[in-house]
Design an enzyme around this catalytic site. Sequence first.
Site, PDB file in Angstrom:
ATOM      1  N   THR A 125      18.711  16.141 -24.676  1.00  0.00           N
ATOM      2  CA  THR A 125      19.862  16.987 -25.004  1.00  0.00           C
ATOM      3  C   THR A 125      21.013  16.095 -25.413  1.00  0.00           C
ATOM      4  O   THR A 125      21.231  15.045 -24.798  1.00  0.00           O
ATOM      5  CB  THR A 125      20.343  17.896 -23.859  1.00  0.00           C
ATOM      6  OG1 THR A 125      21.658  18.390 -24.178  1.00  0.00           O
ATOM      7  CG2 THR A 125      20.432  17.212 -22.513  1.00  0.00           C
ATOM      8  N   ASP A 127      23.865  16.905 -24.855  1.00  0.00           N
ATOM      9  CA  ASP A 127      24.879  17.106 -23.808  1.00  0.00           C
ATOM     10  C   ASP A 127      24.776  16.089 -22.667  1.00  0.00           C
ATOM     11  O   ASP A 127      25.702  15.940 -21.878  1.00  0.00           O
ATOM     12  CB  ASP A 127      24.766  18.514 -23.218  1.00  0.00           C
ATOM     13  CG  ASP A 127      25.232  19.594 -24.178  1.00  0.00           C
ATOM     14  OD1 ASP A 127      25.611  19.253 -25.317  1.00  0.00           O
ATOM     15  OD2 ASP A 127      25.218  20.771 -23.796  1.00  0.00           O
ATOM     16  N   MET A 169      30.494  19.762 -28.664  1.00  0.00           N
ATOM     17  CA  MET A 169      29.549  20.472 -27.793  1.00  0.00           C
ATOM     18  C   MET A 169      29.650  19.944 -26.360  1.00  0.00           C
ATOM     19  O   MET A 169      30.222  18.883 -26.115  1.00  0.00           O
ATOM     20  CB  MET A 169      28.133  20.366 -28.344  1.00  0.00           C
ATOM     21  CG  MET A 169      27.909  21.318 -29.505  1.00  0.00           C
ATOM     22  SD  MET A 169      26.186  21.396 -30.009  1.00  0.00           S
ATOM     23  CE  MET A 169      26.258  22.753 -31.186  1.00  0.00           C
ATOM     24  N   ARG A 267      46.103  21.364 -35.942  1.00  0.00           N
ATOM     25  CA  ARG A 267      44.918  21.745 -36.728  1.00  0.00           C
ATOM     26  C   ARG A 267      43.669  21.579 -35.863  1.00  0.00           C
ATOM     27  O   ARG A 267      43.641  20.744 -34.959  1.00  0.00           O
ATOM     28  CB  ARG A 267      44.774  20.854 -37.964  1.00  0.00           C
ATOM     29  CG  ARG A 267      45.880  21.020 -38.978  1.00  0.00           C
ATOM     30  CD  ARG A 267      45.746  22.340 -39.737  1.00  0.00           C
ATOM     31  NE  ARG A 267      46.650  22.421 -40.865  1.00  0.00           N
ATOM     32  CZ  ARG A 267      47.876  22.914 -40.836  1.00  0.00           C
ATOM     33  NH1 ARG A 267      48.367  23.383 -39.697  1.00  0.00           N
ATOM     34  NH2 ARG A 267      48.623  22.963 -41.933  1.00  0.00           N
ATOM     35  N   HIS A 273      27.205  22.033 -35.038  1.00  0.00           N
ATOM     36  CA  HIS A 273      25.829  21.513 -35.101  1.00  0.00           C
ATOM     37  C   HIS A 273      25.695  20.216 -35.875  1.00  0.00           C
ATOM     38  O   HIS A 273      24.617  19.613 -35.854  1.00  0.00           O
ATOM     39  CB  HIS A 273      24.901  22.601 -35.653  1.00  0.00           C
ATOM     40  CG  HIS A 273      24.795  23.758 -34.702  1.00  0.00           C
ATOM     41  ND1 HIS A 273      25.764  24.727 -34.636  1.00  0.00           N
ATOM     42  CD2 HIS A 273      23.882  24.051 -33.751  1.00  0.00           C
ATOM     43  CE1 HIS A 273      25.446  25.594 -33.687  1.00  0.00           C
ATOM     44  NE2 HIS A 273      24.313  25.207 -33.135  1.00  0.00           N
ATOM     45  N   GLN A 275      26.816  17.695 -34.829  1.00  0.00           N
ATOM     46  CA  GLN A 275      26.541  16.752 -33.725  1.00  0.00           C
ATOM     47  C   GLN A 275      25.063  16.695 -33.369  1.00  0.00           C
ATOM     48  O   GLN A 275      24.598  15.770 -32.722  1.00  0.00           O
ATOM     49  CB  GLN A 275      27.317  17.185 -32.467  1.00  0.00           C
ATOM     50  CG  GLN A 275      28.805  17.162 -32.643  1.00  0.00           C
ATOM     51  CD  GLN A 275      29.496  18.036 -31.610  1.00  0.00           C
ATOM     52  OE1 GLN A 275      29.840  17.560 -30.537  1.00  0.00           O
ATOM     53  NE2 GLN A 275      29.705  19.301 -31.911  1.00  0.00           N
ATOM     54  N   ARG A 276      24.321  17.732 -33.719  1.00  0.00           N
ATOM     55  CA  ARG A 276      22.900  17.780 -33.344  1.00  0.00           C
ATOM     56  C   ARG A 276      21.986  17.279 -34.453  1.00  0.00           C
ATOM     57  O   ARG A 276      20.801  17.018 -34.212  1.00  0.00           O
ATOM     58  CB  ARG A 276      22.512  19.217 -32.971  1.00  0.00           C
ATOM     59  CG  ARG A 276      23.092  19.695 -31.662  1.00  0.00           C
ATOM     60  CD  ARG A 276      22.032  20.286 -30.763  1.00  0.00           C
ATOM     61  NE  ARG A 276      21.281  21.312 -31.380  1.00  0.00           N
ATOM     62  CZ  ARG A 276      21.436  22.628 -31.130  1.00  0.00           C
ATOM     63  NH1 ARG A 276      22.340  23.032 -30.258  1.00  0.00           N
ATOM     64  NH2 ARG A 276      20.685  23.509 -31.723  1.00  0.00           N
TER      65      ARG A 276
HETATM   66  O1  F6P Z   1      21.701  21.645 -26.837  1.00  0.00           O
HETATM   67  C1  F6P Z   1      22.802  22.011 -26.050  1.00  0.00           C
HETATM   68  C2  F6P Z   1      23.853  22.559 -26.933  1.00  0.00           C
HETATM   69  O2  F6P Z   1      24.160  21.578 -27.851  1.00  0.00           O
HETATM   70  C3  F6P Z   1      25.094  23.051 -26.194  1.00  0.00           C
HETATM   71  O3  F6P Z   1      26.096  22.106 -26.060  1.00  0.00           O
HETATM   72  C4  F6P Z   1      25.527  24.212 -27.056  1.00  0.00           C
HETATM   73  O4  F6P Z   1      26.233  25.148 -26.291  1.00  0.00           O
HETATM   74  C5  F6P Z   1      24.248  24.756 -27.530  1.00  0.00           C
HETATM   75  O5  F6P Z   1      23.362  23.675 -27.632  1.00  0.00           O
HETATM   76  C6  F6P Z   1      24.356  25.476 -28.871  1.00  0.00           C
HETATM   77  O6  F6P Z   1      23.085  25.834 -29.283  1.00  0.00           O
HETATM   78  P1  F6P Z   1      22.670  26.823 -30.443  1.00  0.00           P
HETATM   79  O7  F6P Z   1      23.908  27.252 -31.143  1.00  0.00           O
HETATM   80  O8  F6P Z   1      21.786  25.998 -31.323  1.00  0.00           O
HETATM   81  O9  F6P Z   1      21.940  27.915 -29.781  1.00  0.00           O
END
Ligand code: F6P
Length: 344
Positions: A125, A127, A169, A267, A273, A275-276
Amino acid sequence: MTTVGVLTGGGDCPGLNAVIRAVVRTGAKHGFDTIGIRDGWLGLVAGNVEPLTDYSVTGILPKGGTILGTSRTNPFKNEADVQRLRDNIRKFGIDAIVAIGGEDTLGVANKLSKMGIPVVGVPKTIDNDVGATDYTFGFDTAVATVTEAIDRLHTTAESHHRVMVVEVMGRHAGWIATVAGIAGGADEILIPEIPFDLDEVTHHLRARYEKGKKFSIVVVAEGAQPKGVAEAIAQSARTDEFGHVTLGGVGNYLRDELEKRLDMEVRVTVLGHIQRGGSPTAHDRVLATRFGVAAVDLVRDKDFGKMVALRGDDIVAVSLEEAVANLKTVDMDLYKLATIFYGG
Ligand code: F6P
């Protein structure tokens, strides 16, 4: 012949493919076959699987996301799904499952393990909040992305004499906000672990302004809440199969409140996302690879009901029960270190 089923569940993160590759390649060394289970636990419920060979994992090490797909499916929402899942394990001849996921996916893995299904967990994760491991892969990449964003926001904040709020996130834990905030020199970091006081935040930002620093960067985790407010700010009240709402909005809330209190423009940037996504850092590729190799070693040793974890520099095995017992929240010594720079 041992057949290992591998799946990725929950939110994706950089490094998942590195684990899948390591599972397939290490498995082959042990003489195992690997089956990819599509879209997390959903694939086992629906019987959606595919064989994974050395060839299928060629070139995926640096790729973000997951070649297997993912979902937030909770088979325990429905008794019939648990039965379907068991039937499919039998049907595809799966001898062991490597479940790569966060709190929810590993929670399911723990329940299945207690029912006698041979499962090994791998923590992931961005997180970084999975218990019993010092770090999850994906976190380092997310921190690098957020730090770069803060650096970029610094230059424009300074030019326009503005307060820049950056929403990142972090549902239950503010690891990304804290670590990227320190790395990027944030002037205020707000995390879910500590409800924030708007007057205090205003005081810090005003103190900076009066010193002649006419811009500030505020990093806020999506799960951070103002003092006295019962729930984190959500985009909608709809919940996923594990009962989580989609968070988001605390950045805009802060902008509105800070503009009322300060004579400055504020601002907001919501990194979301971004970040992912993207390619994992070298650190995350190595950690993910070590986790994948160690998970297959546990399968080889028939040491099930465990999760691989990082403790210091070592990869160890902890029980899934311990892993899901508590979320890992931010180290308060680290957070306090960040506050030394507030108001400066
Ligand atoms: O993977 C955890 C996380 O990044 C959390 O911080 C966030 O709340 C969640 O995923 C958001 O996930 P999604 O919008 O993809 O369902």
